[in-house]
Design an enzyme around this catalytic site. Sequence first.
Site, PDB file in Angstrom:
ATOM      1  N   LYS A  53       0.842  -1.205   0.000  1.00 25.52           N
ATOM      2  CA  LYS A  53       0.000   0.000   0.000  1.00 25.52           C
ATOM      3  C   LYS A  53       0.875   1.253   0.000  1.00 25.52           C
ATOM      4  CE  LYS A  53      -3.820  -2.411   2.157  1.00 25.52           C
ATOM      5  NZ  LYS A  53      -4.496  -2.834   3.378  1.00 25.52           N
ATOM      6  N   GLN A  97      -4.406  -1.315   9.638  1.00 25.91           N
ATOM      7  CA  GLN A  97      -4.389  -2.648   9.059  1.00 25.91           C
ATOM      8  C   GLN A  97      -5.010  -3.661  10.014  1.00 25.91           C
ATOM      9  OE1 GLN A  97      -3.316  -3.425   5.831  1.00 25.91           O
ATOM     10  NE2 GLN A  97      -4.199  -5.424   6.297  1.00 25.91           N
ATOM     11  N   ASP A 120     -10.711   3.415   3.870  1.00 29.90           N
ATOM     12  CA  ASP A 120     -11.015   1.987   3.778  1.00 29.90           C
ATOM     13  C   ASP A 120     -12.531   1.769   3.674  1.00 29.90           C
ATOM     14  OD1 ASP A 120      -9.213  -0.057   3.574  1.00 29.90           O
ATOM     15  OD2 ASP A 120      -8.797  -0.227   5.720  1.00 29.90           O
TER      16      ASP A 120
END
Length: 286
Positions: A53, A97, A120
Amino acid sequence: MTAQRIDGNALSQQLRAQVAADTAALKAQGLIPGLAVVLVGDNPASQVYVRNKVKACQDAGLHSVLEKYEATMSEADLLARVEALNNDPQIHGILVQLPLPAHIDAQKVIEAISPAKDVDGFHIASAGALMTGMPGFWPCTPYGCMKMLESIGYKLRGKHAVVIGRSNIVGKPMALMLLQENATVTICHSATPDLKAHTLQADVIVAAVGKRNVLTADMVKPGAVVLDVGMNRNEEGKLCGDVDFEGVSQVASYITPVPGGVGPMTITMLLVNTLESAKRALSAQH
Ligand code: NAP
Protein backbone atom coordinates in the site's frame (compact mmCIF):
# COMPACT_ATOMS: atom_id res chain seq x y z
CA MET A 1 -17.67 -19.93 -25.10
CA THR A 2 -14.29 -18.87 -23.73
CA ALA A 3 -14.62 -15.99 -21.33
CA GLN A 4 -12.61 -12.83 -21.73
CA ARG A 5 -10.40 -12.04 -18.77
CA ILE A 6 -10.85 -8.75 -16.98
CA ASP A 7 -7.24 -7.87 -16.26
CA GLY A 8 -7.00 -6.21 -12.84
CA ASN A 9 -3.33 -5.36 -13.31
CA ALA A 10 -3.91 -3.52 -16.60
CA LEU A 11 -6.97 -1.67 -15.28
CA SER A 12 -5.07 -0.78 -12.11
CA GLN A 13 -2.22 0.66 -14.15
CA GLN A 14 -4.64 2.91 -16.04
CA LEU A 15 -6.39 4.08 -12.87
CA ARG A 16 -3.12 4.61 -11.00
CA ALA A 17 -1.78 6.70 -13.89
CA GLN A 18 -4.89 8.87 -13.56
CA VAL A 19 -4.35 9.12 -9.78
CA ALA A 20 -0.74 10.16 -10.41
CA ALA A 21 -1.83 12.84 -12.90
CA ASP A 22 -4.51 14.20 -10.54
CA THR A 23 -2.02 14.12 -7.65
CA ALA A 24 0.44 16.18 -9.70
CA ALA A 25 -2.33 18.69 -10.43
CA LEU A 26 -3.19 18.95 -6.72
CA LYS A 27 0.49 19.41 -5.88
CA ALA A 28 0.57 22.35 -8.26
CA GLN A 29 -2.16 23.85 -6.04
CA GLY A 30 -0.03 23.20 -2.95
CA LEU A 31 -1.75 20.08 -1.65
CA ILE A 32 -0.17 16.62 -1.48
CA PRO A 33 -2.66 13.81 -0.82
CA GLY A 34 -1.45 11.84 2.21
CA LEU A 35 -2.21 8.35 3.49
CA ALA A 36 -1.25 7.05 6.93
CA VAL A 37 -1.03 3.28 7.30
CA VAL A 38 -0.95 1.97 10.85
CA LEU A 39 0.30 -1.54 11.58
CA VAL A 40 0.21 -3.06 15.04
CA GLY A 41 2.11 -6.31 15.56
CA ASP A 42 4.08 -8.47 13.16
CA ASN A 43 1.52 -10.50 11.24
CA PRO A 44 3.54 -11.48 8.13
CA ALA A 45 0.63 -11.13 5.68
CA SER A 46 -0.22 -7.69 7.10
CA GLN A 47 3.40 -6.61 6.70
CA VAL A 48 3.25 -7.48 2.99
CA TYR A 49 -0.09 -5.69 2.55
CA VAL A 50 1.05 -2.47 4.23
CA ARG A 51 4.32 -2.45 2.29
CA ASN A 52 2.38 -2.78 -0.97
CA LYS A 53 0.00 0.00 0.00
CA VAL A 54 2.79 2.40 0.93
CA LYS A 55 4.72 1.59 -2.24
CA ALA A 56 1.63 2.12 -4.41
CA CYS A 57 1.19 5.56 -2.79
CA GLN A 58 4.80 6.50 -3.41
CA ASP A 59 4.65 5.33 -7.04
CA ALA A 60 1.63 7.57 -7.65
CA GLY A 61 3.27 10.57 -5.95
CA LEU A 62 1.13 10.55 -2.82
CA HIS A 63 2.60 11.27 0.59
CA SER A 64 2.50 8.16 2.73
CA VAL A 65 3.41 7.40 6.31
CA LEU A 66 3.80 3.93 7.73
CA GLU A 67 3.45 3.75 11.51
CA LYS A 68 4.52 0.41 12.97
CA TYR A 69 3.89 -0.52 16.57
CA GLU A 70 4.62 -3.50 18.81
CA ALA A 71 1.86 -6.07 19.30
CA THR A 72 1.78 -5.02 22.96
CA MET A 73 0.59 -1.49 22.13
CA SER A 74 -2.41 -0.60 24.27
CA GLU A 75 -5.80 0.20 22.81
CA ALA A 76 -5.67 3.65 24.44
CA ASP A 77 -2.33 4.43 22.77
CA LEU A 78 -3.64 3.32 19.39
CA LEU A 79 -6.77 5.44 19.81
CA ALA A 80 -4.53 8.40 20.67
CA ARG A 81 -2.49 7.85 17.46
CA VAL A 82 -5.68 7.72 15.40
CA GLU A 83 -6.85 10.95 16.99
CA ALA A 84 -3.51 12.62 16.18
CA LEU A 85 -3.83 11.49 12.55
CA ASN A 86 -7.42 12.77 12.44
CA ASN A 87 -6.01 16.19 13.30
CA ASP A 88 -3.00 16.06 10.97
CA PRO A 89 -3.68 18.28 7.92
CA GLN A 90 -1.09 16.39 5.85
CA ILE A 91 -3.06 13.17 6.19
CA HIS A 92 -6.22 12.68 4.12
CA GLY A 93 -6.63 8.95 4.57
CA ILE A 94 -6.12 6.70 7.60
CA LEU A 95 -5.88 2.97 7.29
CA VAL A 96 -5.46 0.75 10.34
CA GLN A 97 -4.39 -2.65 9.06
CA LEU A 98 -6.57 -5.52 10.28
CA PRO A 99 -6.46 -7.87 12.08
CA LEU A 100 -5.43 -6.09 15.28
CA PRO A 101 -4.09 -7.97 18.32
CA ALA A 102 -6.84 -9.62 20.35
CA HIS A 103 -6.64 -7.14 23.27
CA ILE A 104 -7.63 -4.25 20.96
CA ASP A 105 -11.26 -3.74 19.96
CA ALA A 106 -10.94 -3.31 16.18
CA GLN A 107 -14.42 -1.85 15.78
CA LYS A 108 -13.68 0.80 18.41
CA VAL A 109 -10.51 1.78 16.53
CA ILE A 110 -12.31 1.95 13.18
CA GLU A 111 -15.04 4.13 14.71
CA ALA A 112 -12.31 6.46 16.05
CA ILE A 113 -11.15 7.28 12.52
CA SER A 114 -12.71 10.47 11.24
CA PRO A 115 -15.30 9.52 8.55
CA ALA A 116 -13.70 12.26 6.40
CA LYS A 117 -10.46 10.20 6.38
CA ASP A 118 -12.00 6.72 6.34
CA VAL A 119 -10.52 5.69 2.98
CA ASP A 120 -11.02 1.99 3.78
CA GLY A 121 -14.75 2.69 4.02
CA PHE A 122 -15.18 0.53 7.13
CA HIS A 123 -16.55 3.23 9.49
CA ILE A 124 -20.19 2.88 10.35
CA ALA A 125 -20.78 6.35 8.87
CA SER A 126 -19.30 5.16 5.56
CA ALA A 127 -21.51 2.07 5.64
CA GLY A 128 -24.53 4.30 6.33
CA ALA A 129 -23.57 6.64 3.50
CA LEU A 130 -23.34 3.73 1.06
CA MET A 131 -26.65 2.36 2.23
CA THR A 132 -28.46 5.65 1.81
CA GLY A 133 -26.68 6.73 -1.39
CA MET A 134 -24.97 9.68 0.31
CA PRO A 135 -21.37 10.75 -0.44
CA GLY A 136 -18.81 8.80 1.54
CA PHE A 137 -16.00 6.34 0.99
CA TRP A 138 -16.78 2.95 -0.51
CA PRO A 139 -14.85 -0.10 0.73
CA CYS A 140 -12.01 -0.66 -1.72
CA THR A 141 -12.54 -4.29 -2.77
CA PRO A 142 -16.19 -4.07 -3.86
CA TYR A 143 -15.49 -0.59 -5.29
CA GLY A 144 -12.75 -2.21 -7.40
CA CYS A 145 -15.26 -4.82 -8.60
CA MET A 146 -17.59 -2.02 -9.72
CA LYS A 147 -14.71 -0.43 -11.66
CA MET A 148 -14.06 -3.77 -13.35
CA LEU A 149 -17.67 -3.97 -14.50
CA GLU A 150 -17.47 -0.37 -15.69
CA SER A 151 -14.28 -1.18 -17.63
CA ILE A 152 -16.13 -3.69 -19.80
CA GLY A 153 -19.02 -1.26 -20.30
CA TYR A 154 -21.38 -3.53 -18.40
CA LYS A 155 -24.80 -2.03 -17.71
CA LEU A 156 -26.23 -3.36 -14.46
CA ARG A 157 -29.73 -1.89 -14.78
CA GLY A 158 -32.27 -4.71 -14.83
CA LYS A 159 -29.63 -7.42 -14.47
CA HIS A 160 -29.65 -10.08 -11.78
CA ALA A 161 -26.53 -10.06 -9.62
CA VAL A 162 -25.75 -12.78 -7.11
CA VAL A 163 -23.21 -12.02 -4.39
CA ILE A 164 -21.82 -15.03 -2.53
CA GLY A 165 -20.66 -13.87 0.91
CA ARG A 166 -22.06 -11.23 3.26
CA SER A 167 -19.08 -9.82 5.15
CA ASN A 168 -19.11 -6.15 6.11
CA ILE A 169 -16.02 -5.45 4.02
CA VAL A 170 -16.91 -7.27 0.79
CA GLY A 171 -20.26 -9.05 0.40
CA LYS A 172 -22.69 -6.54 1.95
CA PRO A 173 -21.18 -3.36 0.45
CA MET A 174 -20.87 -5.17 -2.91
CA ALA A 175 -24.58 -5.94 -2.86
CA LEU A 176 -25.43 -2.32 -2.03
CA MET A 177 -23.25 -0.98 -4.85
CA LEU A 178 -24.88 -3.33 -7.36
CA LEU A 179 -28.30 -2.30 -6.05
CA GLN A 180 -27.40 1.36 -6.44
CA GLU A 181 -26.75 0.64 -10.13
CA ASN A 182 -30.23 -0.86 -10.45
CA ALA A 183 -29.36 -4.53 -10.49
CA THR A 184 -31.68 -7.00 -8.79
CA VAL A 185 -29.48 -8.43 -6.08
CA THR A 186 -29.45 -11.75 -4.27
CA ILE A 187 -27.05 -12.30 -1.36
CA CYS A 188 -26.04 -15.90 -0.60
CA HIS A 189 -24.12 -17.11 2.46
CA SER A 190 -23.24 -20.22 4.41
CA ALA A 191 -26.86 -20.86 5.36
CA THR A 192 -28.12 -20.65 1.75
CA PRO A 193 -29.43 -24.19 1.12
CA ASP A 194 -29.10 -24.39 -2.68
CA LEU A 195 -26.42 -21.98 -3.90
CA LYS A 196 -26.53 -23.31 -7.45
CA ALA A 197 -30.26 -22.55 -7.79
CA HIS A 198 -29.38 -18.87 -7.27
CA THR A 199 -26.15 -18.61 -9.22
CA LEU A 200 -27.73 -20.29 -12.28
CA GLN A 201 -30.12 -17.33 -12.54
CA ALA A 202 -27.40 -14.71 -12.31
CA ASP A 203 -26.16 -12.37 -15.03
CA VAL A 204 -23.35 -11.29 -12.68
CA ILE A 205 -21.81 -13.39 -9.91
CA VAL A 206 -19.42 -12.05 -7.30
CA ALA A 207 -17.76 -14.78 -5.24
CA ALA A 208 -16.42 -13.50 -1.90
CA VAL A 209 -16.22 -16.53 0.33
CA GLY A 210 -12.64 -17.66 0.90
CA LYS A 211 -13.12 -21.29 -0.19
CA ARG A 212 -11.79 -22.86 -3.35
CA ASN A 213 -14.21 -24.06 -6.03
CA VAL A 214 -17.29 -22.57 -4.40
CA LEU A 215 -18.37 -21.74 -7.95
CA THR A 216 -18.03 -24.36 -10.68
CA ALA A 217 -19.07 -24.36 -14.35
CA ASP A 218 -22.36 -26.21 -13.74
CA MET A 219 -23.46 -23.33 -11.45
CA VAL A 220 -23.06 -20.58 -14.06
CA LYS A 221 -25.51 -19.44 -16.73
CA PRO A 222 -23.87 -19.20 -20.18
CA GLY A 223 -22.66 -15.63 -20.78
CA ALA A 224 -22.64 -14.56 -17.13
CA VAL A 225 -19.95 -12.20 -15.81
CA VAL A 226 -17.97 -13.70 -12.93
CA LEU A 227 -15.89 -11.69 -10.46
CA ASP A 228 -13.70 -13.69 -8.09
CA VAL A 229 -12.77 -11.90 -4.86
CA GLY A 230 -11.55 -15.00 -3.02
CA MET A 231 -7.92 -15.45 -2.04
CA ASN A 232 -6.99 -19.01 -1.20
CA ARG A 233 -4.05 -21.38 -1.60
CA ASN A 234 -4.20 -24.59 -3.62
CA GLU A 235 -2.37 -27.84 -2.75
CA GLU A 236 0.82 -26.46 -4.28
CA GLY A 237 0.56 -23.33 -2.20
CA LYS A 238 -0.32 -21.15 -5.18
CA LEU A 239 -2.77 -18.28 -4.84
CA CYS A 240 -6.22 -19.08 -6.23
CA GLY A 241 -9.74 -17.73 -5.96
CA ASP A 242 -13.16 -19.10 -5.05
CA VAL A 243 -14.01 -19.89 -8.66
CA ASP A 244 -12.98 -22.94 -10.70
CA PHE A 245 -11.31 -20.66 -13.22
CA GLU A 246 -10.72 -23.19 -16.02
CA GLY A 247 -14.22 -24.66 -15.91
CA VAL A 248 -16.13 -21.40 -15.46
CA SER A 249 -14.10 -19.76 -18.27
CA GLN A 250 -15.83 -22.16 -20.67
CA VAL A 251 -19.28 -20.83 -19.70
CA ALA A 252 -18.93 -17.18 -18.64
CA SER A 253 -18.55 -14.19 -20.96
CA TYR A 254 -16.10 -12.37 -18.66
CA ILE A 255 -14.12 -13.58 -15.69
CA THR A 256 -11.51 -12.16 -13.33
CA PRO A 257 -8.40 -14.26 -12.69
CA VAL A 258 -6.68 -14.84 -9.33
CA PRO A 259 -4.01 -13.54 -9.08
CA GLY A 260 -4.18 -10.45 -11.27
CA GLY A 261 -7.89 -9.73 -10.90
CA VAL A 262 -9.67 -8.08 -8.00
CA GLY A 263 -6.53 -8.11 -5.78
CA PRO A 264 -4.61 -5.23 -7.42
CA MET A 265 -7.85 -3.24 -7.72
CA THR A 266 -8.22 -3.10 -3.95
CA ILE A 267 -5.03 -1.08 -3.47
CA THR A 268 -5.87 1.02 -6.51
CA MET A 269 -9.20 2.05 -5.02
CA LEU A 270 -7.42 2.94 -1.77
CA LEU A 271 -5.38 5.45 -3.78
CA VAL A 272 -8.53 6.68 -5.52
CA ASN A 273 -10.26 7.20 -2.15
CA THR A 274 -7.24 8.99 -0.66
CA LEU A 275 -7.05 11.31 -3.66
CA GLU A 276 -10.79 11.97 -3.38
CA SER A 277 -10.40 12.78 0.30
CA ALA A 278 -7.64 15.28 -0.49
CA LYS A 279 -9.82 16.91 -3.17
CA ARG A 280 -12.65 17.24 -0.66
CA ALA A 281 -10.25 18.80 1.86
CA LEU A 282 -9.12 21.31 -0.77
CA SER A 283 -12.63 22.28 -1.79
CA ALA A 284 -13.58 22.66 1.89
CA GLN A 285 -10.78 25.28 2.19
CA HIS A 286 -12.31 27.38 -0.61
P1 NAP B 1 -15.46 -13.59 5.50
O1 NAP B 1 -15.66 -12.45 6.41
O2 NAP B 1 -14.91 -14.87 6.01
O3 NAP B 1 -16.86 -13.90 4.79
C1 NAP B 1 -17.06 -15.01 3.99
C2 NAP B 1 -18.50 -15.12 3.60
O4 NAP B 1 -18.69 -16.30 2.84
C3 NAP B 1 -19.46 -15.21 4.80
O5 NAP B 1 -20.54 -14.33 4.59
C4 NAP B 1 -19.91 -16.66 4.78
O6 NAP B 1 -21.23 -16.84 5.21
C5 NAP B 1 -19.83 -16.98 3.31
N1 NAP B 1 -19.70 -18.42 3.07
C6 NAP B 1 -18.88 -19.29 3.70
N2 NAP B 1 -19.02 -20.53 3.18
C7 NAP B 1 -19.96 -20.43 2.22
C8 NAP B 1 -20.55 -21.36 1.32
N3 NAP B 1 -20.18 -22.65 1.32
N4 NAP B 1 -21.50 -20.92 0.46
C9 NAP B 1 -21.87 -19.63 0.46
N5 NAP B 1 -21.33 -18.69 1.28
C10 NAP B 1 -20.40 -19.09 2.15
O7 NAP B 1 -14.52 -13.20 4.27
P2 NAP B 1 -14.28 -11.79 3.51
O8 NAP B 1 -13.47 -10.91 4.35
O9 NAP B 1 -15.58 -11.30 2.96
O10 NAP B 1 -13.38 -12.30 2.32
C11 NAP B 1 -13.85 -13.26 1.39
C12 NAP B 1 -12.69 -13.71 0.53
O11 NAP B 1 -12.22 -12.60 -0.20
C13 NAP B 1 -11.48 -14.25 1.28
O12 NAP B 1 -10.86 -15.24 0.51
C14 NAP B 1 -10.57 -13.05 1.38
O13 NAP B 1 -9.21 -13.41 1.51
C15 NAP B 1 -10.85 -12.40 0.06
N6 NAP B 1 -10.57 -10.96 0.02
C16 NAP B 1 -9.88 -10.53 -1.04
C17 NAP B 1 -9.60 -9.18 -1.15
C18 NAP B 1 -8.85 -8.73 -2.34
O14 NAP B 1 -8.28 -7.65 -2.31
N7 NAP B 1 -8.84 -9.49 -3.42
C19 NAP B 1 -10.04 -8.28 -0.18
C20 NAP B 1 -10.81 -8.76 0.88
C21 NAP B 1 -11.08 -10.11 0.97
P3 NAP B 1 -21.70 -16.54 6.74
O15 NAP B 1 -21.84 -15.04 6.82
O16 NAP B 1 -23.01 -17.24 6.83
O17 NAP B 1 -20.64 -17.09 7.64
